[in-house]
Design an enzyme around this catalytic site. Structure first.
Site, PDB file in Angstrom:
ATOM      1  N   GLU A 300       0.843  -1.338  -0.022  1.00 34.37           N
ATOM      2  CA  GLU A 300      -0.001  -0.014  -0.012  1.00 34.37           C
ATOM      3  C   GLU A 300       0.775   0.987   0.130  1.00 34.37           C
ATOM      4  OE1 GLU A 300      -4.052  -0.649   2.069  1.00 34.37           O
ATOM      5  OE2 GLU A 300      -3.257   0.965   3.052  1.00 34.37           O
ATOM      6  N   HIS A 329       7.134 -27.069   0.390  1.00 36.23           N
ATOM      7  CA  HIS A 329       6.396 -28.043  -0.108  1.00 36.23           C
ATOM      8  C   HIS A 329       5.308 -27.594  -0.925  1.00 36.23           C
ATOM      9  CE1 HIS A 329       8.985 -30.681   2.284  1.00 36.23           C
ATOM     10  NE2 HIS A 329       8.827 -29.629   3.275  1.00 36.23           N
ATOM     11  N   LYS A 443     -12.952   2.459  -1.495  1.00 34.86           N
ATOM     12  CA  LYS A 443     -14.018   2.708  -0.489  1.00 34.86           C
ATOM     13  C   LYS A 443     -15.053   3.718  -0.949  1.00 34.86           C
ATOM     14  CE  LYS A 443     -11.046   2.848   3.584  1.00 34.86           C
ATOM     15  NZ  LYS A 443     -10.207   3.598   4.629  1.00 34.86           N
TER      16      LYS A 443
HETATM   17  O1  PA5 Z   1      -3.271   1.723   5.754  1.00 34.87           O
HETATM   18  C1  PA5 Z   1      -4.428   2.329   5.595  1.00 34.87           C
HETATM   19  O2  PA5 Z   1      -4.501   3.337   5.562  1.00 34.87           O
HETATM   20  C2  PA5 Z   1      -5.440   1.412   5.128  1.00 34.87           C
HETATM   21  O3  PA5 Z   1      -5.191   0.090   5.193  1.00 34.87           O
HETATM   22  C3  PA5 Z   1      -6.782   1.621   6.156  1.00 34.87           C
HETATM   23  O4  PA5 Z   1      -5.993   1.199   7.541  1.00 34.87           O
HETATM   24  C4  PA5 Z   1      -7.788   0.787   6.220  1.00 34.87           C
HETATM   25  O5  PA5 Z   1      -8.491   0.902   4.926  1.00 34.87           O
HETATM   26  C5  PA5 Z   1      -8.953   0.960   7.190  1.00 34.87           C
HETATM   27  O6  PA5 Z   1      -9.047   2.063   7.469  1.00 34.87           O
HETATM   28  P1  PA5 Z   1      -9.777   3.011   8.666  1.00 34.87           P
HETATM   29  O7  PA5 Z   1      -8.751   2.603   9.659  1.00 34.87           O
HETATM   30  O8  PA5 Z   1      -9.875   4.086   8.353  1.00 34.87           O
HETATM   31  O9  PA5 Z   1     -10.951   2.185   8.794  1.00 34.87           O
END
Ligand code: PA5
Length: 473
Positions: A300, A329, A443
């Site tokens: 990410e 394996h 989202k």
């Molecule tokens: O790293 C990030 O920003 C995302 O993976 C968020 O953690 C994830 O989308 C969840 O978001 P939130 O904590 O706002 O619910």
């Protein structure tokens, strides 16, 4: 002795062994000293930009090891006194850190132990999906009177987490009545923004803050990771001491001596040389979810369409998790003889909590006798060394993070090292490792599909994209 003692800390120092990435070791597929040296000025620039941002407070994740944990511990101990079940509701960065800490630092079968065996701590459940069967089946099993839910969302509005919260809240209210409800929820969210914060304020729910400026995947050392860890009995001060120790090491200005810089540089150079996949393979079941956490932070943070100047770059290595020896394996045939497009990060534990001797039986069967008298700990580490050597011989680059033993101090070092090296890699790629526009788009489309007001235009766009039945066979 504990983490306050320097000699103790020194004995538990993790190391990065990158011999098997170098051309000296693996030949032309490896990375040469010349290539590393040529990248040093860029690494210096990236390091200076991060240090500047840190001193200006732009990257608060760096300073998390130095926080006061007393409130977190107080609240956690209070909950542990009565709760039999702790259910974390959250997703992505709001779940992967807590899961990694729990799997690595608690008993592998924590929930099967008696309350005494669990150190008088609750059973722990981490619900990071909205699969109705999985979610519904768990909720049906739990006694509302004895269950505590922890709602974790930085934005305070993620569809999955809010849906989970709504389902659980309604069940709890029905079972306990509105008045008793409050005791059963702790919310971890932004101190000011978002719908969850509004609910916390209007319903006077207990809450902890996700510090502003710390993104989900960098939040393991905030209450997001620390609170569930403290509830389950993990020593969070030792964990932070490990992170602080790694902070000291990753402040080193000479990149050649800085484990975060080297990890980032070697992965970056490997990517540039066609190793577009980064496989993290712990030889430890306890560390398997650390690999899952790594998968998110590396993917990410570095998977970006635009660089900082706005050019289309489509950067990022694809992180993959594997488990030693299990995946020897399953995956290693591909790793050894398939496309040479991977770099491996092996995690090796030098000393396991148990040695587990293999009994000296079947002495008359050659193919088994050799195992007797050794231990399972020896076997798993022999397999790690064998994989590293075999990969090197096949010209496949790998690094090994050596971990003296799995405990809060060492896990704190590993996670902090990976956070800093991710930030460094962002600098080398020239992208912003702290945003996630691709996740946000997903989202937004979910909101549109589920009919959230304000997203009508997106919904109309989606309607136009109706799939053709001709292409469904
Ligand atoms: O790293 C990030 O920003 C995302 O993976 C968020 O953690 C994830 O989308 C969840 O978001 P939130 O904590 O706002 O619910």
């Amino acid at each position: 002795m504990d983490w306050r003692d320097e000699a103790w800390r020194e004995g538990l120092k993790i190391t990065l062994d990158y011999n098997s990435v170098t051309s000296r070791f693996i030949g032309e597929n490896g990375i040469s000293k010349k290539e590393i040296d040529a990248l040093l000025p860029r690494a210096r620039e990236a390091r200076e930009a991060l240090s500047k941002g840190r001193s200006e407070g732009i990257y608060p994740f760096f300073d998390l090891p130095y926080q006061d944990t007393s409130l977190i511990k107080l609240l956690a101990d209070d909950i542990a006194k009565w709760a039999e079940n702790f259910v974390l509701l959250g997703i992505g960065g709001s779940a992967l850190g807590p899961i990694a800490l729990h799997t690595s630092l608690r008993h592998p079968y924590h929930n099967l132990l008696s309350r005494r065996g669990r150190g008088k701590r609750p059973r722990m459940f981490f619900m990071d999906n909205v699969d109705p069967d999985a979610f519904g089946s768990l909720i049906e099993q739990l006694n509302p009177e004895k269950t505590m839910s922890c709602v974790v969302t930085k934005s305070g509005g993620t569809a999955e987490t809010m849906a989970q919260f709504m389902v659980v809240r309604a069940i709890m209210q029905k079972a306990l009545g509105k008045r008793k409800l409050k005791k059963h929820f702790v919310c971890i969210t932004d101190p000011e923004k978002g719908n969850l914060r509004k609910i916390v304020q209007s319903e006077r729910l207990t809450s902890l803050d996700v510090p502003p400026g710390v993104g989900g995947r960098f939040s393991v050392f905030t209450p997001v990771g620390l609170f569930p860890a403290a509830v389950s009995g993990i020593d969070i001060d030792e964990l932070l001491a490990g992170a602080a120790d790694m902070d000291r090491r990753t402040k080193e200005q000479n990149s050649l001596e800085n484990p975060a810089d080297m990890l980032a540089m070697l992965q970056y150079l490997a990517d540039r040389k066609g190793r577009h996949i980064s496989v993290m393979m712990p030889y430890s079941s306890a560390l398997r979810d650390v690999a899952d956490w790594y998968r998110q932070i590396w993917a990410e943070s570095l998977g970006k369409r635009l660089d900082l100047k706005g050019n289309i770059v489509h950067t990022g290595q694809t992180p993959v998790k594997a488990l030693g020896t299990t995946d020897q394996h399953s995956q290693v045939q591909l790793y050894m003889e398939g496309p040479n497009d991977k770099i491996f990060i092996l995690l090796r534990v030098e000393s396991f909590a148990r040695e587990l001797p293999i009994p000296e039986i079947y002495k008359d069967i050659d193919g088994m006798a050799y195992l007797g008298g050794h231990t399972m700990a020896e076997l798993i580490n022999a397999e790690q060394a064998a994989t590293e050597t075999a990969l090197a011989r096949a010209g496949r680059p790998s690094m090994t993070i050596r971990i003296p033993e799995v405990r809060p101090f060492t896990v704190g070092q590993v996670l902090y090292l990976l956070e800093v090296s991710t930030a460094m890699a962002g600098g080398l790629y020239g992208i912003n490792p702290f945003d996630q526009p691709g996740v946000e788009e997903g989202k937004i489309l979910t909101y549109a599909m589920m009919g959230r007001p304000g997203f009508e235009e997106k919904r109309a766009e989606l309607e136009k994209l109706k799939k053709s039945p001709e292409y469904v066979i």
